[in-house]
Design an enzyme around this catalytic site. Structure first.
Site, PDB file in Angstrom:
ATOM      1  N   CYS A 252       0.810  -1.231   0.000  1.00 35.35           N
ATOM      2  CA  CYS A 252       0.000   0.000   0.000  1.00 35.35           C
ATOM      3  C   CYS A 252       0.845   1.284   0.000  1.00 35.35           C
ATOM      4  O   CYS A 252       0.450   2.290  -0.608  1.00 35.35           O
ATOM      5  CB  CYS A 252      -0.975  -0.006   1.165  1.00 35.35           C
ATOM      6  SG  CYS A 252      -0.301  -0.628   2.711  1.00 35.35           S
TER       7      CYS A 252
ATOM      8  N   HIS B 124      -2.278   6.421   4.209  1.00 32.60           N
ATOM      9  CA  HIS B 124      -0.821   6.471   4.362  1.00 32.60           C
ATOM     10  C   HIS B 124      -0.295   7.774   3.757  1.00 32.60           C
ATOM     11  O   HIS B 124      -0.798   8.251   2.733  1.00 32.60           O
ATOM     12  CB  HIS B 124      -0.145   5.317   3.608  1.00 32.60           C
ATOM     13  CG  HIS B 124      -0.316   3.978   4.256  1.00 32.60           C
ATOM     14  ND1 HIS B 124      -0.876   3.798   5.498  1.00 32.60           N
ATOM     15  CD2 HIS B 124       0.033   2.740   3.822  1.00 32.60           C
ATOM     16  CE1 HIS B 124      -0.868   2.512   5.794  1.00 32.60           C
ATOM     17  NE2 HIS B 124      -0.329   1.843   4.795  1.00 32.60           N
TER      18      HIS B 124
END
Ligand code: A2P
Length: 345
Positions: free
Chosen positions: A127, A250
């Site tokens: 990710c 993130h």
């Protein structure tokens, strides 16, 4: 197409089911049936009008596509079995990413890698790597990328539902303590099983397991997967991965260095033109949670090196970082006639 979703009860699996609905697979032209799979613990549970199936030789027959997000061990065992039973597998775990016969694909960055699907398995990148790849590719095409220093600020949700549950469970208990004068007592007041240290009201500069020279596997993924996706085996990387008390989203600060002088105006134009990448002056994970696009901001010329740029990237780790890119890969496979009725024909 008959579509299997393996790990359907997890954080990413839940989103996979939602995306199949939202992107018109279910009840539309693409999927005749979607079947959720999870561990034996969840078999028989209902998700809407679907019933969760266990993984077994007789339950995995007859699928065109299998979307996996059930961890590395499950994928190592069951992806090849789904492939042998005739499905193309798109896998979210790290099990197959570095296999030379398995394409590692970011849908906007290297769809051409789908030309060679040796094992019937396509891997979805990590990710954090995923979010960096969009601006990195845009700028690589403009100036020729040679090196990146990447420092991540990764959400609890990167560790799945259990990662978010642990953070959520810590917040109320840790805040009861004296966070100003005795942080150590506050940190010691809760247990951490998923994250390396207490995450509530804290920043934890360690994720994953050590693999070499003090680097974690999460940090080496950032190097190795970036090299494979961009087809730059000599790309120099300095990765540092940090967990922060954010639920989803993130963020990564990147210093990228190029073969050619990196003009800021040209860089902004390249970033603006790249698909599914949005410019945002001050991108924050909270504001980009739940959104499909990756955001980039704080784009600055380096103070010392006119071949380098500094920028801040934010992306929803469960959407583009996982479930969305998985579904986008499946859509590319379908568009190429590799799955479903056109493949059968
Ligand atoms: P279950 O809910 O039955 O444990 P997350 O990443 O959010 O933790 O989710 C992991 C997903 O992978 C869940 O759907 C989980 O199912 C599934 N899973 C975990 N272990 C297995 C296994 N051995 N076989 C099949 N599915 C598994």
């Amino acid at each position: 197409m008959r579509v299997a979703v393996v790990g359907a009860t997890g954080a990413v699996g839940t989103l996979l089911l939602a995306l199949l609905e939202r992107r018109g697979w279910v009840g539309g032209a693409l999927a005749s049936e979607v079947v959720p799979f999870a561990s034996a613990r969840s078999a028989g549970k209902r998700i809407g009008d679907m019933v969760v199936q266990p993984l077994a030789d007789d339950t995995i027959e007859g699928f065109d596509v299998a979307l996996f997000s059930a961890g590395g061990a499950t994928s190592r065992e069951w992806s090849p079995r789904f492939a042998a039973a005739g499905a193309l597998v798109v896998d979210n775990s790290s099990a197959w990413r570095m296999d030379p016969d398995v394409p590692l694909v970011v849908s906007e960055v290297n769809p051409g890698a789908l030309d060679h699907i040796g094992k019937g398995i396509v891997a979805n990148p990590n990710c954090t790597t995923m979010a960096v790849m969009l601006p990195a590719k845009a700028l690589h095409d403009a100036f020729g990328l040679t090196a990146m220093v990447c420092t991540s600020f990764q959400a609890a949700g990167g560790a799945g539902q259990k990662g978010m549950d642990e953070l959520h469970g810590q917040v109320d208990r840790v805040r009861e303590h004296d966070l100003v004068n005795d942080g150590a007592a506050a940190a010691a007041s809760v247990e951490s099983k998923v994250h390396a240290k207490t995450l509530a009201f804290n920043v934890v500069p360690w994720l994953g397991t050590e693999v070499e020279g003090g680097y974690s596997d999460e940090e080496m993924k950032l190097q190795n997967e970036s090299r494979k996706i961009l087809d730059l085996p000599g790309l120099k990387m300095a990765p540092t991965c940090v967990r922060v008390p954010v639920m989803v989203g993130h963020a990564i600060e990147v210093r990228a260095t190029f073969e050619r002088r990196a003009d800021l105006g040209e860089a902004m134009a390249a970033l603006r033109a790249f698909p599914n990448l949005e410019l945002d002056d001050i991108p924050t994970p909270l504001e980009w949670a739940g959104r499909d696009e990756v955001a980039v901001g704080r784009v600055r010329a380096d103070l010392y090196d006119d071949h380098s740029l500094n920028f801040f990237v934010v992306g929803d780790n469960l959407l583009k970082g996982a479930a969305l890119n998985t579904v986008q890969i499946a859509e590319l496979l379908h568009a190429r006639g590799l799955v479903g009725a056109s493949a059968a024909a």
